[in-house]
Design an enzyme around this catalytic site. Structure first.
Site, PDB file in Angstrom:
ATOM      1  N   ASN A 198     -78.172  70.271  25.112  1.00  0.00           N
ATOM      2  CA  ASN A 198     -76.985  69.424  24.972  1.00  0.00           C
ATOM      3  C   ASN A 198     -77.471  67.998  24.718  1.00  0.00           C
ATOM      4  O   ASN A 198     -77.976  67.346  25.623  1.00  0.00           O
ATOM      5  CB  ASN A 198     -76.160  69.511  26.269  1.00  0.00           C
ATOM      6  CG  ASN A 198     -74.964  68.579  26.246  1.00  0.00           C
ATOM      7  OD1 ASN A 198     -74.652  67.963  25.220  1.00  0.00           O
ATOM      8  ND2 ASN A 198     -74.292  68.467  27.391  1.00  0.00           N
TER       9      ASN A 198
ATOM     10  N   LYS B 278     -75.764  65.440  24.076  1.00  0.00           N
ATOM     11  CA  LYS B 278     -74.813  64.423  24.565  1.00  0.00           C
ATOM     12  C   LYS B 278     -74.640  63.327  23.503  1.00  0.00           C
ATOM     13  O   LYS B 278     -74.684  63.618  22.317  1.00  0.00           O
ATOM     14  CB  LYS B 278     -75.280  63.873  25.920  1.00  0.00           C
ATOM     15  CG  LYS B 278     -75.551  65.007  26.925  1.00  0.00           C
ATOM     16  CD  LYS B 278     -75.736  64.566  28.335  1.00  0.00           C
ATOM     17  CE  LYS B 278     -75.984  65.775  29.227  1.00  0.00           C
ATOM     18  NZ  LYS B 278     -76.135  65.446  30.635  1.00  0.00           N
TER      19      LYS B 278
ATOM     20  N   HIS C 220     -67.948  70.606  30.584  1.00  0.00           N
ATOM     21  CA  HIS C 220     -69.073  69.829  31.102  1.00  0.00           C
ATOM     22  C   HIS C 220     -68.566  68.804  32.109  1.00  0.00           C
ATOM     23  O   HIS C 220     -67.496  68.220  31.926  1.00  0.00           O
ATOM     24  CB  HIS C 220     -69.808  69.133  29.946  1.00  0.00           C
ATOM     25  CG  HIS C 220     -71.153  68.619  30.375  1.00  0.00           C
ATOM     26  ND1 HIS C 220     -71.286  67.467  31.105  1.00  0.00           N
ATOM     27  CD2 HIS C 220     -72.400  69.130  30.215  1.00  0.00           C
ATOM     28  CE1 HIS C 220     -72.579  67.287  31.374  1.00  0.00           C
ATOM     29  NE2 HIS C 220     -73.271  68.277  30.841  1.00  0.00           N
TER      30      HIS C 220
ATOM     31  N   GLU D 221     -69.350  65.860  32.615  1.00  0.00           N
ATOM     32  CA  GLU D 221     -69.092  64.518  32.064  1.00  0.00           C
ATOM     33  C   GLU D 221     -67.719  64.473  31.399  1.00  0.00           C
ATOM     34  O   GLU D 221     -67.044  63.445  31.426  1.00  0.00           O
ATOM     35  CB  GLU D 221     -70.218  64.138  31.080  1.00  0.00           C
ATOM     36  CG  GLU D 221     -71.500  63.801  31.842  1.00  0.00           C
ATOM     37  CD  GLU D 221     -72.787  64.126  31.091  1.00  0.00           C
ATOM     38  OE1 GLU D 221     -72.764  64.276  29.864  1.00  0.00           O
ATOM     39  OE2 GLU D 221     -73.832  64.250  31.773  1.00  0.00           O
TER      40      GLU D 221
ATOM     41  N   GLU E 196     -73.944  73.813  36.450  1.00  0.00           N
ATOM     42  CA  GLU E 196     -74.579  72.498  36.409  1.00  0.00           C
ATOM     43  C   GLU E 196     -74.106  71.676  37.613  1.00  0.00           C
ATOM     44  O   GLU E 196     -73.053  71.033  37.548  1.00  0.00           O
ATOM     45  CB  GLU E 196     -74.188  71.769  35.123  1.00  0.00           C
ATOM     46  CG  GLU E 196     -74.657  72.453  33.864  1.00  0.00           C
ATOM     47  CD  GLU E 196     -74.882  71.464  32.726  1.00  0.00           C
ATOM     48  OE1 GLU E 196     -75.907  71.579  32.056  1.00  0.00           O
ATOM     49  OE2 GLU E 196     -74.056  70.550  32.542  1.00  0.00           O
TER      50      GLU E 196
ATOM     51  N   GLY F  99     -79.190  64.591  35.078  1.00  0.00           N
ATOM     52  CA  GLY F  99     -79.735  63.292  34.702  1.00  0.00           C
ATOM     53  C   GLY F  99     -80.308  62.499  35.863  1.00  0.00           C
ATOM     54  O   GLY F  99     -80.577  61.302  35.752  1.00  0.00           O
TER      55      GLY F  99
ATOM     56  N   SER G  25     -81.528  68.545  35.169  1.00  0.00           N
ATOM     57  CA  SER G  25     -82.920  68.101  35.293  1.00  0.00           C
ATOM     58  C   SER G  25     -83.954  69.217  35.083  1.00  0.00           C
ATOM     59  O   SER G  25     -84.994  69.228  35.733  1.00  0.00           O
ATOM     60  CB  SER G  25     -83.149  67.395  36.632  1.00  0.00           C
ATOM     61  OG  SER G  25     -82.333  66.238  36.722  1.00  0.00           O
TER      62      SER G  25
HETATM   63  P1  13P Z   1     -80.198  66.780  32.238  1.00  0.00           P
HETATM   64  O1  13P Z   1     -81.072  67.928  31.819  1.00  0.00           O
HETATM   65  O2  13P Z   1     -80.482  65.512  31.517  1.00  0.00           O
HETATM   66  O3  13P Z   1     -80.147  66.640  33.721  1.00  0.00           O
HETATM   67  O4  13P Z   1     -78.699  67.193  31.781  1.00  0.00           O
HETATM   68  C1  13P Z   1     -78.195  68.435  32.068  1.00  0.00           C
HETATM   69  C2  13P Z   1     -76.907  68.599  31.358  1.00  0.00           C
HETATM   70  O5  13P Z   1     -75.922  67.961  31.683  1.00  0.00           O
HETATM   71  C3  13P Z   1     -76.855  69.546  30.226  1.00  0.00           C
HETATM   72  O6  13P Z   1     -75.555  69.765  29.796  1.00  0.00           O
END
Ligand code: 13P
Length: 252
Positions: free
Chosen positions: A9, A11, A97, A99, A169, A175, A215
């Site tokens: 992803n 983002k 997601h 976010e 997740e 992150g 992560s």
């Molecule tokens: P990270 O791998 O940067 O922690 O992000 C995970 C994520 O949100 C994938 O959709």
């Protein structure tokens, strides 16, 4: 058959020039193809999807969108429909997601609508769910995860799950550099699979892929992926560097 999937992803990262470089590197690294039960997916931003879909057409890389609108078309300024995605060769969409839930107010009810619209248009859905840090601290993580999964997905008929990939997740691991331990991931994945056993039976539960995201890095991927109910990963930061992403793919 349950598939092993590594999805990146991206983002809101990579402009077209940067996306071109990363796609070229990934194609080169993966030119020998993948084992039959393995899949690799990348999810660039909307503006780079057309390019990505065209460039990866003959490769083993699949392309996903990071979001879509639930309506067919109309006056929804700034939005993208399912039809616009399939029309450019994008057949997968990430929905739910954290976010999107946190910054764009997406609710379980809205996500149920988006899932329906995606499936109705022949898209495959990577459906994300996961608890906040406070939920885990208060021991509510099972309840939160159960509610997210049931509200967005359990109105569906059994056959719909052929086109759904789940992604756990935990928000506190995204992150942050703080990964869920392989045991924590396995515990939730097994719990979610059991929800499917109860609602839809063993066959559906066994066949659905459940990815872990939060992560994941080359250094921890193999251990997480070794757990029996972890069928791959949804990768954020580490998907932005071909070298890291490929190492993660190789560790599955
Ligand atoms: P990270 O791998 O940067 O922690 O992000 C995970 C994520 O949100 C994938 O959709």
């Amino acid at each position: 058959m349950r598939q092993k999937i590594v999805a990146g992803n991206w983002k809101m990262n990579k402009n077209l020039d940067e996306a071109k470089v990363l796609i070229k590197e990934l194609k080169k690294e993966l030119k020998d193809g993948l084992r039959e039960d393995k899949r690799v997916v990348i999810a660039p931003s909307f503006v780079n999807l057309h390019y990505a879909a065209k460039k990866t057409k003959k490769s083993s890389i699949e392309v996903a969108a990071q979001n879509m609108h639930q309506a067919k078309s109309g006056a929804f300024t700034g939005e993208v429909s399912a039809d616009m995605l399939t029309n450019i060769g994008v057949n997968i969409v990430i929905l739910g997601h954290s976010e999107r839930r946190e910054y764009f107010g997406e609710t379980d009810e809205l996500l149920a609508e988006k899932v329906d619209a995606a499936l109705a248009n022949g898209l495959e859905v990577i459906f994300c769910f996961g608890e906040l840090l406070e939920d885990r601290k208060s021991g509510n993580h099972f309840t939160v995860v159960e509610s997210q999964v049931k509200k967005a997905l359990f109105h569906l008929k059994e056959e719909a799950f052929k086109n759904i990939i789940l992604a756990y997740e935990p928000v506190w691991a995204i992150g942050t550099g703080e990964t869920a331990t392989p045991e924590q991931a396995q515990e939730i994945h097994a719990f979610v699979r059991e929800l499917f056993v109860k609602e839809y039976g063993n066959k559906t539960a066994d066949a659905i892929s459940i990815l872990y995201g939060g992560s994941v890095k080359p250094s921890n991927a193999e251990e997480i992926f070794s757990k029996p109910d972890v069928d791959g990963g949804l990768i954020g930061g580490a998907a932005l560097k071909a070298e890291d992403f490929v190492l993660i793919i190789k560790s599955i």
